[in-house]
Motif scaffolding. Sequence first.
Motif, PDB file in Angstrom:
ATOM      1  N   TYR A 155      36.003  33.261  29.650  1.00 47.95           N
ATOM      2  CA  TYR A 155      35.528  34.398  30.448  1.00 47.95           C
ATOM      3  C   TYR A 155      34.046  34.644  30.167  1.00 47.95           C
ATOM      4  O   TYR A 155      33.249  34.864  31.087  1.00 47.95           O
ATOM      5  N   PHE A 156      33.667  34.570  28.897  1.00 49.37           N
ATOM      6  CA  PHE A 156      32.272  34.811  28.529  1.00 49.37           C
ATOM      7  C   PHE A 156      31.402  33.578  28.779  1.00 49.37           C
ATOM      8  O   PHE A 156      30.183  33.704  28.937  1.00 49.37           O
ATOM      9  N   GLN A 157      32.006  32.390  28.842  1.00 48.11           N
ATOM     10  CA  GLN A 157      31.261  31.215  29.290  1.00 48.11           C
ATOM     11  C   GLN A 157      30.848  31.395  30.746  1.00 48.11           C
ATOM     12  O   GLN A 157      29.735  31.023  31.129  1.00 48.11           O
ATOM     13  N   LEU A 158      31.728  31.977  31.543  1.00 52.26           N
ATOM     14  CA  LEU A 158      31.381  32.280  32.928  1.00 52.26           C
ATOM     15  C   LEU A 158      30.263  33.314  32.987  1.00 52.26           C
ATOM     16  O   LEU A 158      29.286  33.153  33.731  1.00 52.26           O
ATOM     17  N   MET A 159      30.386  34.367  32.191  1.00 50.71           N
ATOM     18  CA  MET A 159      29.355  35.400  32.162  1.00 50.71           C
ATOM     19  C   MET A 159      28.002  34.817  31.749  1.00 50.71           C
ATOM     20  O   MET A 159      26.953  35.200  32.273  1.00 50.71           O
ATOM     21  N   ALA A 160      28.016  33.873  30.820  1.00 56.22           N
ATOM     22  CA  ALA A 160      26.778  33.272  30.327  1.00 56.22           C
ATOM     23  C   ALA A 160      26.091  32.397  31.369  1.00 56.22           C
ATOM     24  O   ALA A 160      24.893  32.119  31.254  1.00 56.22           O
ATOM     25  N   LYS A 161      26.822  31.950  32.381  1.00 61.61           N
ATOM     26  CA  LYS A 161      26.273  31.050  33.394  1.00 61.61           C
ATOM     27  C   LYS A 161      25.635  31.774  34.572  1.00 61.61           C
ATOM     28  O   LYS A 161      25.064  31.124  35.457  1.00 61.61           O
ATOM     29  N   VAL A 162      25.741  33.109  34.608  1.00 59.45           N
ATOM     30  CA  VAL A 162      25.270  33.820  35.793  1.00 59.45           C
ATOM     31  C   VAL A 162      24.240  34.880  35.428  1.00 59.45           C
ATOM     32  O   VAL A 162      24.102  35.276  34.280  1.00 59.45           O
ATOM     33  N   ASP A 163      23.541  35.341  36.463  1.00 56.16           N
ATOM     34  CA  ASP A 163      22.557  36.408  36.294  1.00 56.16           C
ATOM     35  C   ASP A 163      23.207  37.779  36.407  1.00 56.16           C
ATOM     36  O   ASP A 163      22.764  38.739  35.769  1.00 56.16           O
ATOM     37  N   ALA A 164      24.233  37.875  37.240  1.00 60.41           N
ATOM     38  CA  ALA A 164      24.930  39.153  37.440  1.00 60.41           C
ATOM     39  C   ALA A 164      26.433  38.901  37.471  1.00 60.41           C
ATOM     40  O   ALA A 164      26.904  37.891  38.015  1.00 60.41           O
ATOM     41  N   PHE A 165      27.177  39.848  36.893  1.00 53.13           N
ATOM     42  CA  PHE A 165      28.621  39.721  36.748  1.00 53.13           C
ATOM     43  C   PHE A 165      29.262  40.996  37.285  1.00 53.13           C
ATOM     44  O   PHE A 165      29.068  42.072  36.733  1.00 53.13           O
ATOM     45  N   VAL A 166      29.982  40.874  38.399  1.00 52.92           N
ATOM     46  CA  VAL A 166      30.581  42.037  39.048  1.00 52.92           C
ATOM     47  C   VAL A 166      31.986  42.274  38.508  1.00 52.92           C
ATOM     48  O   VAL A 166      32.823  41.367  38.494  1.00 52.92           O
ATOM     49  N   VAL A 167      32.238  43.506  38.054  1.00 55.93           N
ATOM     50  CA  VAL A 167      33.560  43.879  37.571  1.00 55.93           C
ATOM     51  C   VAL A 167      34.418  44.261  38.780  1.00 55.93           C
ATOM     52  O   VAL A 167      34.197  45.283  39.424  1.00 55.93           O
ATOM     53  N   TYR A 168      35.408  43.432  39.049  1.00 50.77           N
ATOM     54  CA  TYR A 168      36.250  43.548  40.260  1.00 50.77           C
ATOM     55  C   TYR A 168      37.424  44.475  39.950  1.00 50.77           C
ATOM     56  O   TYR A 168      38.538  44.039  39.691  1.00 50.77           O
ATOM     57  N   ASP A 169      37.153  45.784  40.013  1.00 46.08           N
ATOM     58  CA  ASP A 169      38.120  46.747  39.489  1.00 46.08           C
ATOM     59  C   ASP A 169      38.898  47.517  40.544  1.00 46.08           C
ATOM     60  O   ASP A 169      39.767  48.325  40.206  1.00 46.08           O
ATOM     61  N   ASP A 170      38.616  47.298  41.832  1.00 48.81           N
ATOM     62  CA  ASP A 170      39.382  48.003  42.860  1.00 48.81           C
ATOM     63  C   ASP A 170      40.320  47.055  43.600  1.00 48.81           C
ATOM     64  O   ASP A 170      40.514  47.132  44.809  1.00 48.81           O
ATOM     65  N   VAL A 171      40.909  46.158  42.822  1.00 46.96           N
ATOM     66  CA  VAL A 171      41.958  45.270  43.313  1.00 46.96           C
ATOM     67  C   VAL A 171      43.238  45.587  42.535  1.00 46.96           C
ATOM     68  O   VAL A 171      43.212  46.292  41.531  1.00 46.96           O
ATOM     69  N   ASN A 172      44.350  45.045  43.007  1.00 45.52           N
ATOM     70  CA  ASN A 172      45.630  45.399  42.407  1.00 45.52           C
ATOM     71  C   ASN A 172      45.773  44.919  40.964  1.00 45.52           C
ATOM     72  O   ASN A 172      45.354  43.807  40.622  1.00 45.52           O
ATOM     73  N   TYR A 173      46.343  45.776  40.162  1.00 46.70           N
ATOM     74  CA  TYR A 173      46.702  45.446  38.783  1.00 46.70           C
ATOM     75  C   TYR A 173      47.735  44.311  38.789  1.00 46.70           C
ATOM     76  O   TYR A 173      48.551  44.198  39.702  1.00 46.70           O
ATOM     77  N   ILE A 174      47.691  43.453  37.764  1.00 48.08           N
ATOM     78  CA  ILE A 174      48.627  42.334  37.651  1.00 48.08           C
ATOM     79  C   ILE A 174      49.504  42.536  36.419  1.00 48.08           C
ATOM     80  O   ILE A 174      48.996  42.600  35.297  1.00 48.08           O
ATOM     81  N   ASN A 175      50.803  42.665  36.650  1.00 44.64           N
ATOM     82  CA  ASN A 175      51.730  42.806  35.527  1.00 44.64           C
ATOM     83  C   ASN A 175      51.748  41.531  34.683  1.00 44.64           C
ATOM     84  O   ASN A 175      51.712  40.421  35.206  1.00 44.64           O
ATOM     85  N   LYS A 176      51.789  41.703  33.387  1.00 43.34           N
ATOM     86  CA  LYS A 176      51.884  40.600  32.435  1.00 43.34           C
ATOM     87  C   LYS A 176      50.725  39.615  32.571  1.00 43.34           C
ATOM     88  O   LYS A 176      50.856  38.430  32.286  1.00 43.34           O
ATOM     89  N   GLY A 177      49.568  40.137  32.994  1.00 41.30           N
ATOM     90  CA  GLY A 177      48.353  39.326  33.050  1.00 41.30           C
ATOM     91  C   GLY A 177      47.494  39.641  31.838  1.00 41.30           C
ATOM     92  O   GLY A 177      47.985  40.071  30.794  1.00 41.30           O
ATOM     93  N   TRP A 178      46.173  39.489  32.011  1.00 44.00           N
ATOM     94  CA  TRP A 178      45.248  39.678  30.885  1.00 44.00           C
ATOM     95  C   TRP A 178      44.434  40.952  31.007  1.00 44.00           C
ATOM     96  O   TRP A 178      43.509  41.170  30.221  1.00 44.00           O
ATOM     97  N   ILE A 179      44.758  41.796  31.974  1.00 50.55           N
ATOM     98  CA  ILE A 179      43.963  42.996  32.201  1.00 50.55           C
ATOM     99  C   ILE A 179      44.010  43.937  31.007  1.00 50.55           C
ATOM    100  O   ILE A 179      42.974  44.434  30.550  1.00 50.55           O
ATOM    101  N   ASN A 180      45.189  44.186  30.483  1.00 52.82           N
ATOM    102  CA  ASN A 180      45.309  45.148  29.379  1.00 52.82           C
ATOM    103  C   ASN A 180      45.940  44.552  28.127  1.00 52.82           C
ATOM    104  O   ASN A 180      46.437  45.286  27.271  1.00 52.82           O
ATOM    105  N   ARG A 181      45.875  43.231  27.984  1.00 55.16           N
ATOM    106  CA  ARG A 181      46.441  42.622  26.783  1.00 55.16           C
ATOM    107  C   ARG A 181      45.776  41.281  26.518  1.00 55.16           C
ATOM    108  O   ARG A 181      45.178  40.676  27.416  1.00 55.16           O
ATOM    109  N   ASN A 182      45.878  40.826  25.285  1.00 53.48           N
ATOM    110  CA  ASN A 182      45.407  39.493  24.931  1.00 53.48           C
ATOM    111  C   ASN A 182      46.077  39.046  23.643  1.00 53.48           C
ATOM    112  O   ASN A 182      46.858  39.802  23.052  1.00 53.48           O
ATOM    113  N   ARG A 183      45.730  37.833  23.193  1.00 54.99           N
ATOM    114  CA  ARG A 183      46.405  37.255  22.035  1.00 54.99           C
ATOM    115  C   ARG A 183      45.422  37.037  20.894  1.00 54.99           C
ATOM    116  O   ARG A 183      44.277  36.660  21.105  1.00 54.99           O
TER     117      ARG A 183
END
Length: 236
Positions: free
Chosen positions: A20-48
């Motif tokens: 995720y941060f490799q992607l951020m490092a490759k660009v000049d601007a990074f848009v937080v796409y926060d007005d789309v649907n939440y995904i159950n059991k995804g990475w939005i609110n959890r990680n390992r």
Amino acid sequence: MQAERRLAIMQPYFFPYIGYFQLMAKVDAFVVYDDVNYINKGWINRNRINVAGVAHMVTVPLQQASQNRLICDIELEATPSWRDKMLKTIEQSYTRAPQFQHVFPLVERVVRHDASNLADYLLHGLTAVRDYLRLSTDIVATSRQYANAALKGQDRIIDICLQERTSVYVNAIGGMELYTRSEFADKGLELKFLQPVLTPYECGRLAYVPGLSIIDAMMWNDPAVVDQMLRCATLS
């Protein structure tokens, strides 16, 4: 000739993996796409994280989370005990890691952030990690500012790129089946995909587990090594 301007658009995640941060490092601007649907059991609110050599999930509990609700409309669970429990797990798991004294204060600041809204909470975390990693990428705080939620999929991505006056849109490799280079080219945009590189590293006496939260990479590696990891991804 004007230099190309690169843009990426991603849903906000909780302490996402290094790709995720490799992607951020490759660009000049990074848009937080926060007005789309939440995904159950995804990475939005959890990680390992790495607990005794095994991937262990840490989760930010939410109120009435549903795939029928937007990320920006969801609230965190109000009870504070989950923060203490999560921090204790992270502390016990990484207390012997060489960068613990530097990284744990960052983790604690992010976990204890007092925002009640999920989008605000995740934005704070992404910004804090970006600053720690010394990335110069501008983070656009919310995709709501573009007022184009009526557009869907690729059309909305292209519209955001045009509003940002970007020349190159960089997407995670998983989007290759979702987007068409010719459609971007018709709008004067170049579409590129990031191929992440997960470089194995020493984890003391623990087994290395790939694809864990950025917490793991920061705990076990000197900042200069993490910076090399961020720069090794490729674009195609």
